[in-house]
Design an enzyme around this catalytic site. Structure first.
Site: not given
Lengths: 294, 294, 294
Positions: C51, C205
């Protein structure tokens, strides 16, 4: 000195006999071809009742009859379950047949044609919607008890189809298509199941039926575009690289050759000494799919 | 003399009540219709709470009230879990509901409408994404303990959906669509799972909703083109051949009729005396898919 | 007073750190952000080695170093297995790597970067075709024995991929995509398997990557068209409604936030007090698919 019982069921590379009828070898040449395969460490020969319009098993059997000592140095795989369209056999529409009577008849015909007393592994060639798993498993058990077949498996079966028959009789393998040009088995669960259950798959068409070398479609061009320089870097042939790509899979597949050239077998065996890096493996996958991994 | 407990849960052919409201039968005619079905060996009647805009169960129940001795000669299947759009019921968007409260309420409503004390088999009509399998299984167990429902099953569930609920409460069947014009269940694992677990499926729309007879789309024309002469050769009707095609499957399916004509039931029952050859079965499959088997 | 061992592994809502590098917070602000998340009941923080181009774990770790008492109040999840294209790291083609050496190296790097002694949960980020399940499970066991990792799981794995690795080492979760704009996990068996095995999924998401709010494609417009008035009726924000839609699933998912705004976390937590009716849930599903349930 090898004996039949000491040999593993499947050599790392398996010789595919599919096209043997096209090789135009006389009996002596067939014996020599088999001996050369054995010398390369390829001791498993993959047949089907229907190969070469039902002729290949007889061609191979004639070689075994001429040189009977070969038998104990090899393992023989064959398949049944497809009924080809044939005026002679009275089949108007190609179909599958896994009825006990048909499987038994084909096994016994294979034994006769191959001039052997036992088949080491028999596969159901295609998933038959009409397969009665219990009846088929009973036939497997009976033919095993009779000493006619040592082990059983399937070919081209989905995860659910494999699970169905395997629940009735333990299957040794699922022979499926895989190549840098044909990736379906990677995604549809077939190879996940094979690895989970420890049933090493056999792989047909590992070179994409030759499309890898000469295909002019976009996928073949992309794949060859990355594999050719990679093969050069690794100092191997394009075919060897394709075999190495398959052998890299953790389900520990057995690729099946298709070539009649001994050099073709040698290129397959050479792949046993190549271990692709993950990046090289995915570079080929990426070229094949046309997109990077997510 | 039959008794309720001696009857198998499902007769080989099951009478589908889906369209009973359209048959315009008075109570006496409904009683006679049921008797004729029973005389044909069809002792299982397939309902759902919503059939005929929630009216079919009541129509059938009125017949049972008028002729109570019919009950012990039959098995009753019904379904719940769909909430149809309905201003009266305050449902604006059609949806599924497998909450314990809804399933219990629908089971109790079915008992009242059918004028019976027990349902032989209740199916969850469609896979509900919101199904809490543990809570639903507890409801199944409670309604079973209370003697209100004997057995449970599902309809239109995928392999994974079936496995989920079956892990909590053993399911007797998965009622799915199959016909010479609708082959999905052959390939998606549904029937493989059914055979593996020994849970004989029920089959809805075995005649493709009539498309088999009158469809002008390419698939229907192809299928009728091979089935019509095959039916003539076998000396049966087109409908009988379609039922025989389904009955040939090794999962041992129970086809559900849709017709209100006793002749329609007779054509289904006639299929029990027909055993298709594998080649005939695959000839129909080949016409349906438009390509030969691989 | 919380202690590390008393905390559940996953808080109902999980804070996703994916974009933390973009939030431009200094160390003190990061500490404050974490404290605010904890005060909201969000005690699990979701990371991955990659990330923020491999920077996020270090940013988070600097906060933990500055405020070490935070550690025992939280659970840390991270992932490994993706090798991003990087000139610096010598990776020309993005690929996956679940080799023992890579997984061990990444786990140890995550420990260093995060300034912690143990990771509470480590996920294999993407399904690696080259995953040797036995070798990977041995690595899981070794790293567990060494006290470096408490639990293991996967992300984005199919049913068969999950079953393979889970057969070698019990997996705690499968972190998958789900939102009113992305329904695949509802149909492909992933959530059925999760519910069957009692492995609560993590959901990435959940807001469709922002498309829910601003997407101009037909699906987004349809979904927003039903969700906006529904949110108003329920007295919650559109984001809260989306989280509530996910939380309504019986697999008991843990949605992962993506926002750097504390208000974004608050909107997620608010969903824990909302229980959607089945009809509301299916109204959103219907808008998303563009058709009613069958």
């Amino acid at each position: 000195m090898h004996t039949e019982h000491a040999l593993p069921l499947l050599s790392p590379i398996v010789a595919g006999m599919w096209r043997m009828a096209e090789w135009n070898l006389d009996v002596a040449a067939r014996v020599r071809w088999i001996e050369q395969a054995l010398e390369l460490g390829i001791h498993t020969f993959d047949h089907a009742d229907i190969y070469g319009n039902h002729e290949v098993e007889s061609l191979f059997g004639a070689a075994l009859k001429a040189a009977p000592s070969l038998r104990e140095r090899m393992r023989i795989v064959t398949k049944c379950g497809i009924r080809l369209t044939s005026a002679q056999r009275g089949v108007a529409v190609q179909h599958y047949d896994t009825s006990p009577a048909h499987v038994r008849a084909q096994v016994e015909a294979s034994l006769r044609k191959l001039h052997v007393e036992r088949l080491d592994l028999v596969l159901i060639h295609r998933p038959d919607y009409l397969m009665d798993a219990t009846a088929l498993a009973e036939t497997f058990a009976a033919l095993t008890d009779e000493g006619k077949v040592a082990h059983w498996g399937v070919s081209n079966h989905t995860v659910d189809q494999f699970a169905l028959l395997d629940a009735r009789h333990a299957l040794r393998t699922n022979q499926v298509e895989l190549s840098p040009l044909h990736l379906a088995a990677l995604d549809d669960g077939t190879l996940d199941q094979a690895q989970r259950l420890g049933r090493r798959p056999m792989i047909w068409s590992p070179l994409g039926g030759g499309r890898l070398f000469t295909g002019e479609d976009a996928q073949a061009v992309r794949v060859r575009g990355v594999m050719q320089p990679m093969a050069e870097r690794l100092g191997v042939s394009l075919a060897t690289l394709a075999y190495a790509w398959i052998l890299r899979h953790p389900s520990r597949p057995h690729p099946i050759t298709g070539s009649g050239r001994i050099e073709g077998l040698r290129e397959a065996v050479a792949a046993l000494d190549v271990t692709l890096s993950a990046e090289d493996w995915y570079t080929i996958w990426t070229a094949s799919t046309g997109h990077p991994v997510p």
